[in-house]
Design an enzyme around this catalytic site. Structure first.
Site, mmCIF file in Angstrom:
data_model
loop_
_atom_site.group_PDB
_atom_site.id
_atom_site.type_symbol
_atom_site.label_atom_id
_atom_site.label_comp_id
_atom_site.label_asym_id
_atom_site.label_seq_id
_atom_site.Cartn_x
_atom_site.Cartn_y
_atom_site.Cartn_z
ATOM 1 N NE ARG A 1 -1.630 0.564 -8.041
ATOM 2 C CZ ARG A 1 -0.327 0.807 -7.873
ATOM 3 N NH1 ARG A 1 0.528 -0.202 -7.705
ATOM 4 N NH2 ARG A 1 0.134 2.030 -7.883
ATOM 5 C CG HIS B 1 0.991 -5.991 -3.012
ATOM 6 N ND1 HIS B 1 0.835 -4.782 -2.357
ATOM 7 C CD2 HIS B 1 1.248 -5.684 -4.305
ATOM 8 C CE1 HIS B 1 0.974 -3.803 -3.224
ATOM 9 N NE2 HIS B 1 1.241 -4.319 -4.414
ATOM 10 C CG ASP C 1 0.755 -0.673 -4.469
ATOM 11 O OD1 ASP C 1 1.696 -1.383 -4.875
ATOM 12 O OD2 ASP C 1 -0.442 -1.000 -4.567
ATOM 13 C CG HIS D 1 5.589 -3.487 -3.658
ATOM 14 N ND1 HIS D 1 5.567 -4.694 -4.311
ATOM 15 C CD2 HIS D 1 4.587 -2.750 -4.178
ATOM 16 C CE1 HIS D 1 4.595 -4.690 -5.199
ATOM 17 N NE2 HIS D 1 3.974 -3.531 -5.140
HETATM 18 O O1 LIG Z 1 0.698 -8.018 -10.463
HETATM 19 C C1 LIG Z 1 0.160 -8.109 -9.366
HETATM 20 O O2 LIG Z 1 -0.527 -9.059 -9.018
HETATM 21 C C2 LIG Z 1 0.345 -7.011 -8.356
HETATM 22 C C3 LIG Z 1 1.048 -5.867 -8.962
HETATM 23 C C4 LIG Z 1 1.284 -4.767 -7.986
HETATM 24 O O3 LIG Z 1 2.224 -4.759 -7.251
HETATM 25 C C5 LIG Z 1 0.288 -3.695 -7.922
HETATM 26 O O4 LIG Z 1 -0.674 -3.695 -8.690
HETATM 27 O O5 LIG Z 1 0.438 -2.828 -7.061
HETATM 28 FE FE LIG Z 2 2.050 -3.139 -5.914
#
Ligand SMILES: O=C(O)CCC(=O)C(=O)O
Ligand SMILES: [Fe+2]
Length: 312
Positions: free
Chosen positions: A286, A271, A117, A115
């Site tokens: 995040r 990602h 974000d 995806h």
């Molecule tokens: O858990 C992760 O490494 C990425 C998670 C994710 O998709 C995000 O933080 O946007």
């Molecule tokens: Fe993400």
């Protein structure tokens, strides 16, 4: 199969001429670089922030090891050097007064699906900054794909098709499509929260990156269907583009250590968080920087077509 040596063919990035205050070492041939010699902080001078942004535009995802000095507030303050930080539209932030999103494996929040974000809204984030807080002893890597290189490397006829397409993105995506075990209670709870307001947004499949001028693909798991196509055709076409975006040549994979920070350009990447660590604990946090509304190659902008708060 012959491989085109294309990388971000239409970038208008000027080469860096100033003395870089740190070292940028590319990892993948098309995406990803490790940055050394910088301590991330809100107090970095403007040149350093500009140099990080420049490296980000070029490499799409940057990795910084050894940033354990960052706490939640310092992470968010650093993120604010790149623009306004924003909370997730539906998932509550880590704490009151914070806009950080926490993904804790104990709460069933594993992002193991490709995806970009928050593409279910129009002005989705431009940059995400992720900090490794608890990292499993093995596994739990994250993989990024370069959606500018993916576009540039499409066969011409598919590029022409992508140029014309628009897609409907929604947070009520089909998360069950690739699962073979039922949701746990906490996963169900998370889902409910995730969709507490239902969004539907139409994006061009190809957007023009506002800083580099590159064309990038706007796809990923929030896509429900393409405008003007049946569900069946949409599913097939989404899979076809998905295969091009996520080709291994287009990706970089990061093995986390606690205290690492990854910064990605959410306008030029997708990602996937690899969920291969069984019951081990993994926590990442995040910070997210507000982005602008995508503009397609014909100048038309993305638009929200539904925003509906669910009751009960
Ligand atoms: O858990 C992760 O490494 C990425 C998670 C994710 O998709 C995000 O933080 O946007
Ligand atoms: Fe993400």
């Amino acid at each position: 199969m012959p491989e085109l040596p294309t990388l971000a063919a239409e970038s208008t990035l000027a080469p860096v001429t100033s003395n870089e205050p740190f070292q940028v070492r590319p990892i993948g041939g098309r995406i990803g670089a490790e940055v050394r010699g910088v301590t991330l902080s809100a107090d970095l001078d403007d040149d350093a922030v500009a140099a990080i942004n420049h490296a980000l535009l070029e490499h799409k995802v940057l990795f910084f090891r050894g940033q354990s000095h960052l706490d939640d507030a310092a992470q968010e303050a650093f993120a604010a050097r790149f623009g306004e930080t924003v909370a997730h539209p539906t998932v509550p932030s880590l704490s009151s007064g914070s806009r950080l999103l926490e993904l804790d494996s104990k709460h069933g929040t594993r992002a193991n699906s490709w995806h970009t974000d928050v593409t279910f809204v129009d002005a989705y984030p431009k940059i995400s900054i992720l900090r490794g807080v608890v990292i499993p002893p093995a596994g739990g890597d994250t993989v990024w794909a370069n959606t500018a290189a993916a576009y540039a490397n499409l066969p011409e006829v598919l590029r022409d098709l992508a140029d014309k397409l628009w897609a409907l993105h929604s947070n009520a995506y089909d998360y069950a499509a690739t699962r073979n075990v039922p949701d746990t209670e906490s996963e169900r709870e998370y889902r409910k929260q995730f969709t507490s307001t239902l969004y539907e947004t139409e994006h061009p499949v190809v957007r023009v990156h506002p800083e580099t001028g590159e064309r990038t693909l706007v796809l990923g798991h929030f896509v429900q269907r393409f405008i003007g196509l049946s569900q069946r055709d949409s599913d097939r076409l989404a899979e076809l583009f998905h295969d091009h975006v996520t080709r291994l040549e287009n990706t970089v994979r990061w093995r986390w250590t606690q205290g690492d920070v990854a910064i990605w350009d959410n306008r030029a990447t997708q990602h996937y968080a690899v969920a291969d660590y069984a019951d081990a604990h993994r926590v990442v946090r995040r910070a997210t920087v507000h982005g602008d509304v995508p503009v397609g190659i014909d100048g038309r902008k993305s638009r929200i077509v539904k925003q509906e708060t669910r009751t009960a």
